[in-house]
Design an enzyme around this catalytic site. Sequence first.
Site, PDB file in Angstrom:
ATOM      1  CD  GLU A 127      -2.961   1.161   2.246  1.00 49.75           C
ATOM      2  OE1 GLU A 127      -2.853   0.374   3.188  1.00 49.75           O
ATOM      3  OE2 GLU A 127      -3.878   1.974   2.158  1.00 49.75           O
ATOM      4  N   GLY A 267       2.412   2.336  10.904  1.00 49.13           N
ATOM      5  CA  GLY A 267       2.127   1.542  12.100  1.00 49.13           C
ATOM      6  C   GLY A 267       1.997   0.061  11.790  1.00 49.13           C
ATOM      7  CG  MET A 269       0.024  -3.297   4.838  1.00 49.64           C
ATOM      8  SD  MET A 269      -0.998  -1.863   4.371  1.00 49.64           S
ATOM      9  CE  MET A 269      -2.176  -2.669   3.319  1.00 49.64           C
ATOM     10  CG  ASN A 271      -0.190  -6.858   3.797  1.00 53.07           C
ATOM     11  OD1 ASN A 271      -0.271  -5.964   2.966  1.00 53.07           O
ATOM     12  ND2 ASN A 271       0.716  -6.855   4.761  1.00 53.07           N
ATOM     13  CG  HIS A 303      -6.644   0.309  12.242  1.00 51.99           C
ATOM     14  ND1 HIS A 303      -7.444   1.424  12.160  1.00 51.99           N
ATOM     15  CD2 HIS A 303      -6.028   0.210  11.038  1.00 51.99           C
ATOM     16  CE1 HIS A 303      -7.315   1.975  10.967  1.00 51.99           C
ATOM     17  NE2 HIS A 303      -6.457   1.250  10.260  1.00 51.99           N
ATOM     18  CD  GLU A 304      -3.342  -2.363  10.479  1.00 51.48           C
ATOM     19  OE1 GLU A 304      -3.781  -2.537   9.329  1.00 51.48           O
ATOM     20  OE2 GLU A 304      -2.992  -1.226  10.912  1.00 51.48           O
ATOM     21  CG  HIS A 307      -8.068  -2.171   7.533  1.00 51.67           C
ATOM     22  ND1 HIS A 307      -8.874  -1.247   6.925  1.00 51.67           N
ATOM     23  CD2 HIS A 307      -6.981  -1.477   7.978  1.00 51.67           C
ATOM     24  CE1 HIS A 307      -8.309  -0.039   7.016  1.00 51.67           C
ATOM     25  NE2 HIS A 307      -7.170  -0.150   7.653  1.00 51.67           N
ATOM     26  CD  GLU A 326      -6.801   3.112   6.365  1.00 53.98           C
ATOM     27  OE1 GLU A 326      -7.000   2.915   7.574  1.00 53.98           O
ATOM     28  OE2 GLU A 326      -6.173   2.284   5.651  1.00 53.98           O
TER      29      GLU A 326
HETATM   30  N1  0A1 Z   1      -3.411   0.753   5.656  1.00 54.66           N
HETATM   31  C1  0A1 Z   1      -2.541   0.855   6.781  1.00 54.66           C
HETATM   32  C2  0A1 Z   1      -1.621   1.993   6.760  1.00 54.66           C
HETATM   33  C3  0A1 Z   1      -0.464   1.946   5.834  1.00 54.66           C
HETATM   34  C4  0A1 Z   1      -0.435   2.791   4.762  1.00 54.66           C
HETATM   35  C5  0A1 Z   1       0.654   2.862   3.938  1.00 54.66           C
HETATM   36  C6  0A1 Z   1       1.717   2.069   4.237  1.00 54.66           C
HETATM   37  O1  0A1 Z   1       2.858   2.149   3.486  1.00 54.66           O
HETATM   38  C7  0A1 Z   1       3.027   3.227   2.684  1.00 54.66           C
HETATM   39  C8  0A1 Z   1       1.703   1.201   5.284  1.00 54.66           C
HETATM   40  C9  0A1 Z   1       0.587   1.136   6.080  1.00 54.66           C
HETATM   41  C10 0A1 Z   1      -3.402   1.078   7.998  1.00 54.66           C
HETATM   42  O2  0A1 Z   1      -4.331   1.871   7.943  1.00 54.66           O
HETATM   43  O3  0A1 Z   1      -3.125   0.506   9.018  1.00 54.66           O
HETATM   44 ZN    ZN Z   2      -6.081   1.437   8.301  1.00 52.13          ZN
END
Ligand code: 0A1
Ligand code: ZN
Length: 883
Positions: A127, A267, A269, A271, A303-304, A307, A326
């Site tokens: 991301e 913080g 991710m 995936n 949070h993760e 998602h 988000e």
């Molecule tokens: N989606 C993740 C946040 C995130 C965004 C970008 C990153 O690399 C550029 C890494 C993590 C979240 O909201 O936790």
């Molecule tokens: Zn997030």
Amino acid sequence: MKEGLANKSIYRKDYKVYPWDVGQLDLHFDIARESTTVRTEMEFQLKDGEQAKQDIVLNGSELQLESLSLNGSELSGDDYVIDGETLTIPDAPAKSVLKTEVRIQPASNSALEGLYLSGAFLLTQCEAQGFRKITWFPDRPDVMTTYRVTMEADRAEFPILLSNGNQEASGELPGGRHWVRWEDPFPKPTYLFALVAGDLALVEDHFTTRSGRDVVLRIYVESENLDRCEHAMQSLINAMRWDEERFNLEYDLDIYHIVATNDFNMGAMENKSLNIFNSKYVLARPDTATDADFQGIEGVIGHEYFHNWTGNRVTCRDWFELTLKEGLTVFRDEEFSADMQSRAVKRIRVVRDLRSRQFPEDDGPMSHPIRPDRYVEINNFYTSTVYQKGATIIRMYHTLLGESGFQKGMKLYFDRHDGQAVTCDDFLAAMADANGVDLERFGRWYSQSGTPQVHVSDYYDSASRKYKLTLKQHTPATHDQKTKQALVIPFTCGLLTNNGEELPLQLEDETEAGPGTRLLVLEEMQQEYTFVNVPEAPVPSLFRDFSAPVKVFYDYSHAQLAILIAFDSDAYVRWDAAQRMAQDVILEQCHRHSKGQEMRLDPSLLKAFRGTLSDRAADPALLAEAMIMPDEDYLAEQMEVVDVDGIHVARKFIKSGLANELEELFAERYADLNDGLPYQKSPEAMARRALKNVCMSYLQDTQAGESLITAQLESSDNMTDSLAAIKGLVLMDSPMAGKALSQFETRWSEDALVMDKWFAMQAMKPGCDSLGRVRELMKHPAFSIQNPNKVRSLIGVFAMLNPTGFHAADGSGYAFHADRVIELDGLNPQIAARMASAFNRWKRYDESRKKLIKAQLQRIAAADNLSGDVSEIINNALRSDGE
Ligand code: 0A1
Ligand code: ZN
């Protein structure tokens, strides 16, 4: 402004559907640190069957292309066009199978985007647009496909090979090599792809879902950290249960993996089934992590996990829609934390964060709506506005529709959009349709930037016993948007008598009085509300629970604030009243100081503090929050022209004045809370530690302070108490500070996360010698400019949490920081851009400082090969000068 910047902007209005469906993506990784080979096979099917042929456009960056074939024929350089980050195969047939082979260099990838090395293992971050650094593919969230991932590598070096979904097969290869294949049954966009390869240890647990699915939960860490995963695992299990109970959402695979790394830009991710976490949000033991760390882990793990539904099952059409996943997921994690800990304390912390980070952002050169219309570099839009303000917009739906209406909306959203890439408008439509309400005007929150102001005036008529409240809204123009419309602002309030009793509320057109809290919905620029049967001129308790992301203006007297602090039923209002009073008093002293007048301690603040300290009934964590003075940056935001030194001196004067006047009470409360019991992780124990350490932070300004702090340091069995004590010694400039710091360093020198705290507390120490200290610390063996956590703890804390150091009048802090931005930009543009944003509020300082900062901004703008990340931040900051 640099030439050509405007051309590089991407606009939301330019969205076009990708013309191809991608049926399946087969990825094969031949893994090695220095050079990894990636082979792909993918099926393209034209969406519009009418057309026989169409260009295939793929994204890629820094890839060494080895081969490319289409439907079995090798393509030569004449058969495709590479232009910047896109590869175009003209006129491909409606059914096309593409095969590619590229090479990438993980070990030299310092941007931490794509495939990179962390310690002894390799991992990915995709991301928002990192997948294009792995292979050629349509790297956009609305192209969703199923992945089959095969990895082969040396078994000794990379015994663990992980990717998304389920492990389908594995085997041995000659020469000590092995392979593993993973398949993810859920179609997903590229940004949710992940791979991890290396020698990692694991902690395992299980969760049985409501419908009886047994899910294996594994947390992978470097082996020395195995004893620090318990809290993260417990948080994960709690999050899984909570999402079933509160949102009726169940996990959908048999496996859930978390991998912790020390090298991460953000913080964590989300995936699919393979979350990657900054180790800061996984690893905790009472002796290494503070209560705030434990709470942070719970929140980010939640949070993760959340998602998986809000982000993964239903994702974003394009990156302009980022807040769709988000804002909603932050709202969900806030609610989770509120249900796990104290709802009131969580709310106050969320508000403090929003006011101190998002409000300034919305008023500065990077101001943007939660759904931006334009960006140069999407990584610059992972902002407090998209996340935290986005979450308050979701909270407003919740306030307006109630829990059951909100859950109806969520259900319809999933029924309609599971498996799709959608927009904020789709979310709004689901909420509106499920509840049969019109939310059109509410939708303006998505497109309007800036922090609205609500100005409140009132009038009491004793003859008619009527009390009239007038609410006026006004959103000041922002850098990105000049004209503003009326917004829908939920505004919750109550009325108190002068004895602090809450009055039942009855509006003019109502037949009887209702409960003491009322939700008013301000939809026009100005509205009036007349309450009847009001026995006396009341104290308005405005904006309970912080019901919208706005600034509320009402001319409270100190006497009124004192009543709210002592009696209001709403914890946020009590806290806010205490903050307003402290802010008023400090800013007044700042003003006196600037005129060379003597500063003085205000008796009403003293009285309010005496009341708070003597309150034995309230949650100690709430009392702690009420007594934490507004920080220097927040105070700076309230001034026309920031008086850096005046704020520092005035705040310190008030704090030590309170400490000395109330020393006995502070000491008594401290002694009560310092019960000598062994560490406990419960919310109650955390609340007691919070209040104890706030009392200590006042006592540090008294005669008895030093011995009390040293005693706490010696007897402490946990990081919360130890760190509070050492920070106390450092901030009071005690002769004991040096020894305490060096003992801490000796004990924790091998521990990256604890050393972050060691750097941060020294970078934070105010005063003119800060910069020299920061420069020295950069040479420390535990510091590395390549590691984002280290950069944030030392450089970031200095620039963002040490106003007197960073804003030193000679401009040395600015020059140092600009050097770091330029240095970092060559290594990690994302982190460089975050650091560059420390200059964003530059227009609010005095002429001399403005000139100094502007010169540094211009120096950065002129640097060679500046990344899009940094140039967007710097050019916006400079452009804001033109107005
Ligand atoms: N989606 C993740 C946040 C995130 C965004 C970008 C990153 O690399 C550029 C890494 C993590 C979240 O909201 O936790
Ligand atoms: Zn997030």
